[in-house]
Design a protein around this motif. Structure first.
Motif, PDB file in Angstrom:
ATOM      1  N   ARG A   1       0.845  -1.196   0.000  1.00 13.45           N
ATOM      2  CA  ARG A   1       0.000   0.000   0.000  1.00 13.45           C
ATOM      3  C   ARG A   1       0.879   1.243   0.000  1.00 13.45           C
ATOM      4  O   ARG A   1       1.843   1.334   0.762  1.00 13.45           O
ATOM      5  CB  ARG A   1      -0.912  -0.008   1.234  1.00 13.45           C
ATOM      6  CG  ARG A   1      -1.851   1.171   1.325  1.00 13.45           C
ATOM      7  CD  ARG A   1      -3.016   1.027   0.347  1.00 13.45           C
ATOM      8  NE  ARG A   1      -3.774   2.261   0.220  1.00 13.45           N
ATOM      9  CZ  ARG A   1      -4.726   2.678   1.044  1.00 13.45           C
ATOM     10  NH1 ARG A   1      -5.061   1.945   2.082  1.00 13.45           N
ATOM     11  NH2 ARG A   1      -5.349   3.817   0.827  1.00 13.45           N
ATOM     12  N   ILE A   2       0.550   2.177  -0.881  1.00 13.68           N
ATOM     13  CA  ILE A   2       1.231   3.465  -0.947  1.00 13.68           C
ATOM     14  C   ILE A   2       0.182   4.572  -0.855  1.00 13.68           C
ATOM     15  O   ILE A   2      -0.999   4.338  -1.118  1.00 13.68           O
ATOM     16  CB  ILE A   2       2.082   3.621  -2.231  1.00 13.68           C
ATOM     17  CG1 ILE A   2       1.199   3.548  -3.485  1.00 13.68           C
ATOM     18  CG2 ILE A   2       3.192   2.582  -2.267  1.00 13.68           C
ATOM     19  CD1 ILE A   2       1.903   3.912  -4.771  1.00 13.68           C
ATOM     20  N   PHE A   3       0.624   5.771  -0.482  1.00 10.47           N
ATOM     21  CA  PHE A   3      -0.306   6.885  -0.324  1.00 10.47           C
ATOM     22  C   PHE A   3       0.083   8.110  -1.141  1.00 10.47           C
ATOM     23  O   PHE A   3      -0.688   9.046  -1.221  1.00 10.47           O
ATOM     24  CB  PHE A   3      -0.387   7.296   1.152  1.00 10.47           C
ATOM     25  CG  PHE A   3      -0.874   6.204   2.038  1.00 10.47           C
ATOM     26  CD1 PHE A   3      -2.221   5.896   2.102  1.00 10.47           C
ATOM     27  CD2 PHE A   3       0.010   5.470   2.800  1.00 10.47           C
ATOM     28  CE1 PHE A   3      -2.680   4.875   2.920  1.00 10.47           C
ATOM     29  CE2 PHE A   3      -0.436   4.452   3.622  1.00 10.47           C
ATOM     30  CZ  PHE A   3      -1.785   4.153   3.684  1.00 10.47           C
ATOM     31  N   ASP A   4       1.280   8.122  -1.709  1.00 19.50           N
ATOM     32  CA  ASP A   4       1.764   9.297  -2.414  1.00 19.50           C
ATOM     33  C   ASP A   4       2.637   8.836  -3.574  1.00 19.50           C
ATOM     34  O   ASP A   4       3.713   8.265  -3.362  1.00 19.50           O
ATOM     35  CB  ASP A   4       2.556  10.175  -1.441  1.00 19.50           C
ATOM     36  CG  ASP A   4       3.063  11.458  -2.055  1.00 19.50           C
ATOM     37  OD1 ASP A   4       3.851  11.397  -3.023  1.00 19.50           O
ATOM     38  OD2 ASP A   4       2.695  12.534  -1.551  1.00 19.50           O
ATOM     39  N   GLU A   5       2.178   9.085  -4.778  1.00 19.69           N
ATOM     40  CA  GLU A   5       2.877   8.625  -5.974  1.00 19.69           C
ATOM     41  C   GLU A   5       4.299   9.180  -6.064  1.00 19.69           C
ATOM     42  O   GLU A   5       5.239   8.445  -6.353  1.00 19.69           O
ATOM     43  CB  GLU A   5       2.068   9.050  -7.202  1.00 19.69           C
ATOM     44  CG  GLU A   5       2.593   8.552  -8.511  1.00 19.69           C
ATOM     45  CD  GLU A   5       1.688   8.929  -9.668  1.00 19.69           C
ATOM     46  OE1 GLU A   5       2.225   9.000 -10.790  1.00 19.69           O
ATOM     47  OE2 GLU A   5       0.476   9.140  -9.476  1.00 19.69           O
TER      48      GLU A   5
ATOM     49  N   TRP B   1       4.323  -1.337 -15.640  1.00 17.44           N
ATOM     50  CA  TRP B   1       3.057  -0.787 -16.116  1.00 17.44           C
ATOM     51  C   TRP B   1       2.335  -0.063 -14.982  1.00 17.44           C
ATOM     52  O   TRP B   1       2.637  -0.291 -13.815  1.00 17.44           O
ATOM     53  CB  TRP B   1       2.152  -1.859 -16.732  1.00 17.44           C
ATOM     54  CG  TRP B   1       1.935  -3.087 -15.897  1.00 17.44           C
ATOM     55  CD1 TRP B   1       2.575  -4.293 -16.021  1.00 17.44           C
ATOM     56  CD2 TRP B   1       1.007  -3.256 -14.798  1.00 17.44           C
ATOM     57  NE1 TRP B   1       2.126  -5.174 -15.067  1.00 17.44           N
ATOM     58  CE2 TRP B   1       1.147  -4.567 -14.311  1.00 17.44           C
ATOM     59  CE3 TRP B   1       0.085  -2.427 -14.172  1.00 17.44           C
ATOM     60  CZ2 TRP B   1       0.410  -5.061 -13.241  1.00 17.44           C
ATOM     61  CZ3 TRP B   1      -0.660  -2.919 -13.105  1.00 17.44           C
ATOM     62  CH2 TRP B   1      -0.490  -4.230 -12.668  1.00 17.44           C
ATOM     63  N   THR B   2       1.443   0.819 -15.360  1.00 16.27           N
ATOM     64  CA  THR B   2       0.603   1.524 -14.396  1.00 16.27           C
ATOM     65  C   THR B   2      -0.846   1.421 -14.836  1.00 16.27           C
ATOM     66  O   THR B   2      -1.137   1.222 -16.026  1.00 16.27           O
ATOM     67  CB  THR B   2       0.975   3.026 -14.280  1.00 16.27           C
ATOM     68  OG1 THR B   2       0.732   3.660 -15.537  1.00 16.27           O
ATOM     69  CG2 THR B   2       2.424   3.215 -13.871  1.00 16.27           C
TER      70      THR B   2
ATOM     71  N   LEU C   1      -3.713   5.059  -8.080  1.00 15.97           N
ATOM     72  CA  LEU C   1      -2.720   4.394  -8.928  1.00 15.97           C
ATOM     73  C   LEU C   1      -2.524   2.949  -8.484  1.00 15.97           C
ATOM     74  O   LEU C   1      -2.514   2.644  -7.292  1.00 15.97           O
ATOM     75  CB  LEU C   1      -1.379   5.136  -8.809  1.00 15.97           C
ATOM     76  CG  LEU C   1      -0.167   4.494  -9.470  1.00 15.97           C
ATOM     77  CD1 LEU C   1      -0.312   4.533 -10.992  1.00 15.97           C
ATOM     78  CD2 LEU C   1       1.107   5.213  -9.046  1.00 15.97           C
ATOM     79  N   TYR C   2      -2.367   2.058  -9.458  1.00  9.34           N
ATOM     80  CA  TYR C   2      -1.947   0.672  -9.230  1.00  9.34           C
ATOM     81  C   TYR C   2      -0.846   0.425 -10.243  1.00  9.34           C
ATOM     82  O   TYR C   2      -1.003   0.730 -11.429  1.00  9.34           O
ATOM     83  CB  TYR C   2      -3.110  -0.299  -9.438  1.00  9.34           C
ATOM     84  CG  TYR C   2      -2.805  -1.700  -8.968  1.00  9.34           C
ATOM     85  CD1 TYR C   2      -3.175  -2.122  -7.695  1.00  9.34           C
ATOM     86  CD2 TYR C   2      -2.135  -2.609  -9.782  1.00  9.34           C
ATOM     87  CE1 TYR C   2      -2.891  -3.401  -7.243  1.00  9.34           C
ATOM     88  CE2 TYR C   2      -1.844  -3.888  -9.338  1.00  9.34           C
ATOM     89  CZ  TYR C   2      -2.229  -4.276  -8.074  1.00  9.34           C
ATOM     90  OH  TYR C   2      -1.944  -5.548  -7.632  1.00  9.34           O
ATOM     91  N   MET C   3       0.299  -0.094  -9.791  1.00  7.14           N
ATOM     92  CA  MET C   3       1.384  -0.300 -10.749  1.00  7.14           C
ATOM     93  C   MET C   3       2.258  -1.483 -10.365  1.00  7.14           C
ATOM     94  O   MET C   3       2.252  -1.932  -9.221  1.00  7.14           O
ATOM     95  CB  MET C   3       2.235   0.957 -10.876  1.00  7.14           C
ATOM     96  CG  MET C   3       3.041   1.341  -9.663  1.00  7.14           C
ATOM     97  SD  MET C   3       3.901   2.891 -10.043  1.00  7.14           S
ATOM     98  CE  MET C   3       5.098   2.914  -8.749  1.00  7.14           C
TER      99      MET C   3
END
Length: 123
Positions: free
Chosen positions: A11-15, A32-33, A42-44
């Motif tokens: 899990r991320i919160f800031d690209e 890929w994104t 975003l999912y990558m």
């Protein structure tokens, strides 16, 4: 059944912080994104040296604070590369673990941990 690959979802919160940590510092590349539309999470997929991770801003895809164990080779050299970059948020050390391995743990900006482990030769 045969499992071909295991890919952790972190899990991320800031690209921008994710790119700074995973791409600029650790050296991953973006495979890929995906976004359902402009302005959505975003999912990558990123990868480096045979290691693949999925990073997701989607609520429910993962919980912050997980730890991923990464069996590797060439850890001392990788550690030296990271230290040379002088990333201001993370300067990991190398340790010898009780399971006879050289280890390095890094914490991403979202509370996730990557534990790199290289088995040491047995006497």
């Amino acid at each position: 059944m045969k499992i071909n690959q295991v890919i952790p979802i972190l899990r991320i919160f800031d690209e921008a912080k994710a790119f700074e940590f995973y791409l600029d510092w650790l050296g991953f590349t973006v495979d890929w994104t995906h976004r359902f539309e402009e302005g959505t999470p975003l999912y990558m997929q990123i990868s480096q040296a045979g290691m693949t991770l999925h990073l997701s801003e989607h609520h429910g895809d993962s919980t912050p604070g997980i730890k991923v164990f990464l069996a590797c080779e060439g850890l001392a050299e990788f550690h030296a590369e990271l230290i040379a970059k002088k990333y201001k948020y993370n300067r990991p050390g190398l340790e010898t673990a009780f399971w006879n391995a050289l280890t390095m743990e890094v914490n991403d900006p979202f509370g996730n941990k990557l534990l790199f482990s290289e088995a040491l030769p047995t006497a």
